[in-house]
Design a protein around this motif. Structure first.
Motif, PDB file in Angstrom:
ATOM      1  N   LEU A  30       0.831  -1.197   0.000  1.00 55.36           N
ATOM      2  CA  LEU A  30       0.000   0.000   0.000  1.00 55.36           C
ATOM      3  C   LEU A  30       0.872   1.257   0.000  1.00 55.36           C
ATOM      4  N   GLU A  31       1.942   1.228   0.784  1.00 59.31           N
ATOM      5  CA  GLU A  31       2.861   2.370   0.820  1.00 59.31           C
ATOM      6  C   GLU A  31       3.552   2.570  -0.529  1.00 59.31           C
ATOM      7  N   ILE A  32       3.975   1.464  -1.148  1.00 59.28           N
ATOM      8  CA  ILE A  32       4.613   1.554  -2.471  1.00 59.28           C
ATOM      9  C   ILE A  32       3.645   2.139  -3.498  1.00 59.28           C
ATOM     10  N   LEU A  33       2.407   1.675  -3.448  1.00 64.24           N
ATOM     11  CA  LEU A  33       1.389   2.180  -4.372  1.00 64.24           C
ATOM     12  C   LEU A  33       1.155   3.673  -4.180  1.00 64.24           C
ATOM     13  N   LEU A  34       1.103   4.109  -2.918  1.00 60.38           N
ATOM     14  CA  LEU A  34       0.893   5.531  -2.629  1.00 60.38           C
ATOM     15  C   LEU A  34       2.069   6.378  -3.108  1.00 60.38           C
ATOM     16  N   VAL A  35       3.296   5.858  -2.945  1.00 59.71           N
ATOM     17  CA  VAL A  35       4.485   6.585  -3.411  1.00 59.71           C
ATOM     18  C   VAL A  35       4.475   6.718  -4.930  1.00 59.71           C
ATOM     19  N   LEU A  36       4.165   5.612  -5.624  1.00 58.63           N
ATOM     20  CA  LEU A  36       4.106   5.637  -7.087  1.00 58.63           C
ATOM     21  C   LEU A  36       3.013   6.585  -7.574  1.00 58.63           C
ATOM     22  N   LEU A  37       1.869   6.558  -6.914  1.00 56.06           N
ATOM     23  CA  LEU A  37       0.769   7.452  -7.280  1.00 56.06           C
ATOM     24  C   LEU A  37       1.153   8.907  -7.073  1.00 56.06           C
ATOM     25  N   SER A  38       1.864   9.184  -5.970  1.00 58.04           N
ATOM     26  CA  SER A  38       2.321  10.551  -5.698  1.00 58.04           C
ATOM     27  C   SER A  38       3.300  11.027  -6.766  1.00 58.04           C
ATOM     28  N   LEU A  39       4.239  10.144  -7.153  1.00 54.88           N
ATOM     29  CA  LEU A  39       5.205  10.489  -8.192  1.00 54.88           C
ATOM     30  C   LEU A  39       4.506  10.749  -9.531  1.00 54.88           C
ATOM     31  N   LEU A  40       3.494   9.935  -9.826  1.00 51.99           N
ATOM     32  CA  LEU A  40       2.742  10.114 -11.058  1.00 51.99           C
ATOM     33  C   LEU A  40       2.008  11.449 -11.067  1.00 51.99           C
ATOM     34  N   LEU A  41       1.432  11.817  -9.936  1.00 51.06           N
ATOM     35  CA  LEU A  41       0.721  13.097  -9.838  1.00 51.06           C
ATOM     36  C   LEU A  41       1.680  14.275  -9.980  1.00 51.06           C
ATOM     37  N   VAL A  42       2.870  14.145  -9.377  1.00 54.71           N
ATOM     38  CA  VAL A  42       3.876  15.201  -9.510  1.00 54.71           C
ATOM     39  C   VAL A  42       4.316  15.331 -10.962  1.00 54.71           C
ATOM     40  N   LEU A  43       4.563  14.200 -11.630  1.00 50.58           N
ATOM     41  CA  LEU A  43       4.963  14.217 -13.038  1.00 50.58           C
ATOM     42  C   LEU A  43       3.859  14.809 -13.912  1.00 50.58           C
ATOM     43  N   TYR A  44       2.617  14.429 -13.630  1.00 46.15           N
ATOM     44  CA  TYR A  44       1.476  14.955 -14.387  1.00 46.15           C
ATOM     45  C   TYR A  44       1.397  16.475 -14.248  1.00 46.15           C
ATOM     46  N   ARG A  45       1.558  16.953 -13.019  1.00 42.22           N
ATOM     47  CA  ARG A  45       1.508  18.391 -12.779  1.00 42.22           C
ATOM     48  C   ARG A  45       2.659  19.108 -13.474  1.00 42.22           C
ATOM     49  N   PHE A  46       3.855  18.508 -13.417  1.00 38.79           N
ATOM     50  CA  PHE A  46       5.035  19.117 -14.026  1.00 38.79           C
ATOM     51  C   PHE A  46       4.873  19.268 -15.537  1.00 38.79           C
ATOM     52  N   ILE A  47       4.299  18.240 -16.186  1.00 38.52           N
ATOM     53  CA  ILE A  47       4.164  18.263 -17.644  1.00 38.52           C
ATOM     54  C   ILE A  47       3.007  19.143 -18.092  1.00 38.52           C
ATOM     55  N   THR A  48       1.905  19.138 -17.353  1.00 44.18           N
ATOM     56  CA  THR A  48       0.698  19.836 -17.820  1.00 44.18           C
ATOM     57  C   THR A  48       0.569  21.267 -17.305  1.00 44.18           C
ATOM     58  N   LYS A  49       1.482  21.719 -16.461  1.00 43.06           N
ATOM     59  CA  LYS A  49       1.316  23.036 -15.840  1.00 43.06           C
ATOM     60  C   LYS A  49       1.349  24.186 -16.848  1.00 43.06           C
ATOM     61  N   SER A  50       1.978  23.979 -18.018  1.00 39.35           N
ATOM     62  CA  SER A  50       2.084  25.054 -19.011  1.00 39.35           C
ATOM     63  C   SER A  50       1.114  24.896 -20.169  1.00 39.35           C
ATOM     64  N   PHE A  51       0.215  23.921 -20.093  1.00 42.01           N
ATOM     65  CA  PHE A  51      -0.678  23.649 -21.219  1.00 42.01           C
ATOM     66  C   PHE A  51      -1.658  24.793 -21.508  1.00 42.01           C
ATOM     67  N   GLY A  52      -1.823  25.708 -20.578  1.00 37.80           N
ATOM     68  CA  GLY A  52      -2.725  26.840 -20.816  1.00 37.80           C
ATOM     69  C   GLY A  52      -2.024  28.092 -21.304  1.00 37.80           C
ATOM     70  N   LYS A  53      -0.711  28.015 -21.542  1.00 40.40           N
ATOM     71  CA  LYS A  53       0.086  29.198 -21.884  1.00 40.40           C
ATOM     72  C   LYS A  53      -0.366  29.864 -23.175  1.00 40.40           C
ATOM     73  N   TRP A  54      -0.474  29.091 -24.271  1.00 39.61           N
ATOM     74  CA  TRP A  54      -0.805  29.688 -25.566  1.00 39.61           C
ATOM     75  C   TRP A  54      -2.240  30.209 -25.584  1.00 39.61           C
ATOM     76  N   LYS A  55      -3.139  29.516 -24.912  1.00 40.89           N
ATOM     77  CA  LYS A  55      -4.525  29.985 -24.839  1.00 40.89           C
ATOM     78  C   LYS A  55      -4.600  31.319 -24.112  1.00 40.89           C
ATOM     79  N   ALA A  56      -3.858  31.439 -23.024  1.00 41.59           N
ATOM     80  CA  ALA A  56      -3.862  32.685 -22.262  1.00 41.59           C
ATOM     81  C   ALA A  56      -3.289  33.844 -23.062  1.00 41.59           C
ATOM     82  N   MET A  57      -2.368  33.553 -23.990  1.00 41.73           N
ATOM     83  CA  MET A  57      -1.751  34.599 -24.807  1.00 41.73           C
ATOM     84  C   MET A  57      -2.525  34.864 -26.096  1.00 41.73           C
TER      85      MET A  57
END
Length: 250
Positions: A30-57
């Motif tokens: 369960l702990e391993i699963l939670l760590v992997l899920l946390s890493l996936l969420l961090v990676l998702y946030r890191f990659i998608t955080k700029s996806f609204g840049k061109w729309k905003a401009m």
């Protein structure tokens, strides 16, 4: 009776140990699963955080998606092909945005704007890559170090120095001087295609035009006849091919 009691006690102890181990194992997974899920969420946030840049401009753009951005690299197409498709899609726009993984990239279609970026205002558009990315891409053997000296790769003051050294080479007068060598090489290309046509041979255009490019460069830049079309054992061709050769590990 005593033997029976000891046996029962032992069975209870073993059962209690098995239950404890099972609970610990479940907790661990369960702990391993939670760590992997946390890493996936961090990676998702890191990659998608700029996806609204061109729309905003207010810039037309090709929408990004996790994890690759605007392009699906699992389809087997090279990045250059995918980029060319995007330029065709936005052919009516002067410029458009897309995403490489999580990084916003601006594509330019307008020739006048390109001229300003590449020529008139080139001092404001020095680095094609960040210094860190350039060093990572060209880290490796001796040949990587050679490729790392291209204008499209070097950065900062080094780029300015090399660009300043190259600028006088491509004046209109010197370009006209190179033309006679290129025309001579074009004649060799024509003869090569005619020879293959008479024999009825099938051939790779990439190989033939590669010879043309190599001989045109050799004669224009170095004043050397590369003999790509006439000499199968040409030293110039052999050493040039070694620069592009890669091992399986590379």
């Amino acid at each position: 009776k005593q033997w029976y009691q000891r046996r029962v006690h032992g069975e209870e102890h073993r059962y209690a140990s098995e239950v404890t181990w099972s609970e610990n194992s479940e907790t661990m997974w369960l702990e391993i699963l939670l760590v992997l899920l946390s890493l996936l969420l961090v990676l998702y946030r890191f990659i998608t955080k700029s996806f609204g840049k061109w729309k905003a401009m207010g810039i037309p753009y090709s929408a990004g998606s996790f994890p690759f951005g605007s392009f699906n690299f699992l389809g087997g197409k090279h990045l250059d092909v995918l980029s060319a498709d995007a330029h065709q899609k936005f052919a009516s726009e002067k410029y458009f945005g897309w995403f490489l993984l999580g990084k916003p990239v601006l594509g330019i279609n307008d020739a006048t704007m390109l001229r300003h970026i590449m020529v008139k205002d080139f001092d404001h558009f020095v680095d094609r890559l960040s210094k860190e990315n350039a060093e990572k891409q060209m880290a490796g053997g001796d040949l990587n170090q050679i490729w790392g000296k291209q204008l499209t790769t070097i950065t900062g003051d080094e780029w300015k120095d090399v660009r300043s050294a190259f600028t006088p080479i491509f004046t209109s007068g010197k370009m006209k001087g190179m033309l006679k060598f290129i025309k001579h090489t074009a004649g060799d290309l024509t003869k090569e295609i005619e020879r293959k046509e008479k024999k009825g041979d099938e051939f790779e255009l990439k190989d033939v035009f590669g010879k043309f490019s190599l001989d045109a460069l050799a004669s224009s830049a170095f004043g050397v006849d590369g003999e790509s079309f006439t000499n199968e054992n040409s030293n110039f061709v052999k050493h040039a091919a070694a620069v592009f050769k890669q091992s399986n590990l590379e």
